[in-house]
Design a protein around this motif. Sequence first.
Motif, PDB file in Angstrom:
ATOM      1  N   LEU A  57       0.824  -1.211   0.000  1.00 47.91           N
ATOM      2  CA  LEU A  57       0.000   0.000   0.000  1.00 47.91           C
ATOM      3  C   LEU A  57       0.859   1.262   0.000  1.00 47.91           C
ATOM      4  O   LEU A  57       0.538   2.252  -0.671  1.00 47.91           O
ATOM      5  CB  LEU A  57      -0.938  -0.001   1.206  1.00 47.91           C
ATOM      6  CG  LEU A  57      -2.006  -1.106   1.199  1.00 47.91           C
ATOM      7  CD1 LEU A  57      -2.790  -1.093   2.501  1.00 47.91           C
ATOM      8  CD2 LEU A  57      -2.948  -0.929   0.010  1.00 47.91           C
ATOM      9  N   GLN A  58       1.957   1.215   0.735  1.00 54.70           N
ATOM     10  CA  GLN A  58       2.869   2.356   0.758  1.00 54.70           C
ATOM     11  C   GLN A  58       3.500   2.562  -0.619  1.00 54.70           C
ATOM     12  O   GLN A  58       3.598   3.695  -1.102  1.00 54.70           O
ATOM     13  CB  GLN A  58       3.959   2.130   1.800  1.00 54.70           C
ATOM     14  CG  GLN A  58       4.890   3.327   1.986  1.00 54.70           C
ATOM     15  CD  GLN A  58       5.892   3.089   3.106  1.00 54.70           C
ATOM     16  OE1 GLN A  58       5.801   2.115   3.840  1.00 54.70           O
ATOM     17  NE2 GLN A  58       6.855   3.980   3.232  1.00 54.70           N
ATOM     18  N   SER A  92       0.852   3.939  -3.081  1.00 52.97           N
ATOM     19  CA  SER A  92       0.532   5.344  -2.789  1.00 52.97           C
ATOM     20  C   SER A  92       1.578   6.291  -3.344  1.00 52.97           C
ATOM     21  O   SER A  92       1.276   7.427  -3.725  1.00 52.97           O
ATOM     22  CB  SER A  92       0.408   5.549  -1.275  1.00 52.97           C
ATOM     23  OG  SER A  92      -0.651   4.788  -0.746  1.00 52.97           O
ATOM     24  N   MET A 103      -5.713   6.413  -6.562  1.00 52.84           N
ATOM     25  CA  MET A 103      -5.807   5.100  -5.935  1.00 52.84           C
ATOM     26  C   MET A 103      -7.265   4.628  -5.860  1.00 52.84           C
ATOM     27  O   MET A 103      -8.141   5.371  -5.406  1.00 52.84           O
ATOM     28  CB  MET A 103      -5.233   5.149  -4.528  1.00 52.84           C
ATOM     29  CG  MET A 103      -3.712   5.050  -4.492  1.00 52.84           C
ATOM     30  SD  MET A 103      -3.119   3.354  -4.725  1.00 52.84           S
ATOM     31  CE  MET A 103      -3.514   2.663  -3.113  1.00 52.84           C
TER      32      MET A 103
END
Length: 295
Positions: A261-262, A265, A271
């Motif tokens: 997820l990091q 992002s 997203m």
Amino acid sequence: MTDNITATELVMGIDIGGSHITAAMADLATGQLANGQVIRRGVDRHADADTILTTWCGVISDLWAATGVTSSKIGFAMPGPFNYKQGISLITGFDKYEALYQLNIREALSQRLQLPAEDLLFRNDAEAFLEGEVYYGAAKGHAHAIGITLGTGLGSAIFQNGVCRDAELSVLPYKGERIEDFVSTRGLLRNYQQLSGEKVKDARVIAERVAGDVHAAEAFRLFGADLTWFLQQFIQQQHPDILVIGGNIAQAWPLFCSDLLQGLSACVTRMPAIVMAGLGEHAALLGGAHCFARH
């Protein structure tokens, strides 16, 4: 709707896996399975064609008997390569179902089950998974969704404008190989073997070792990095509202989600919502049956 199917008519959904067959009777109006009855049976993927088809037909007949149905339309969620329109298997070189290569599965099952050939429809398994989730599960109500399945292979599908289709992205070139060679069970097992020198039998073993084994933790980190690259390509290509993640490896989501997820992002400008599949293996069953509800 195809073949004048009614909203309350039960349709059998079948999911064909690499070593199993799963079947259930589905009510397309509600997404419920008749009597909650699901039959799952192992299949010898190296057997001759007659043995494989006999096993499949046995499951179908047993499910009809268990649910009090004498006959039904049947929608199959099938792995590729496969000629879905004609019902012909093109699977070869994948260590499974070699005996079915170039066999017309629709005609063979039609004869064995005494069903009209048009009552047997086939679709890609990843496509079936996503359609099940769009109509009955975690992506319900979304107009533009993408989905992936993480398991023995990498499945990918797109739902847009009311149509679900196989994205066919498992063969994307990546590090001199295909992305599926990295984002799959065999990719995770290879990571661990290269780090530890030990060959283990499945992804669950690695997941169970993460807490006390730095090699297991690193194997999942590398898996997550490869998956991040793949999802970046997929999301930026489609700009979906939602991404649904399913498959056996998805059960280990907490082990690689943070870095993924990091990473996404940092490189994806728009997203989508990212959710875990809500229906488990029922998604492919419902999506298979939903062949008969498509306009």
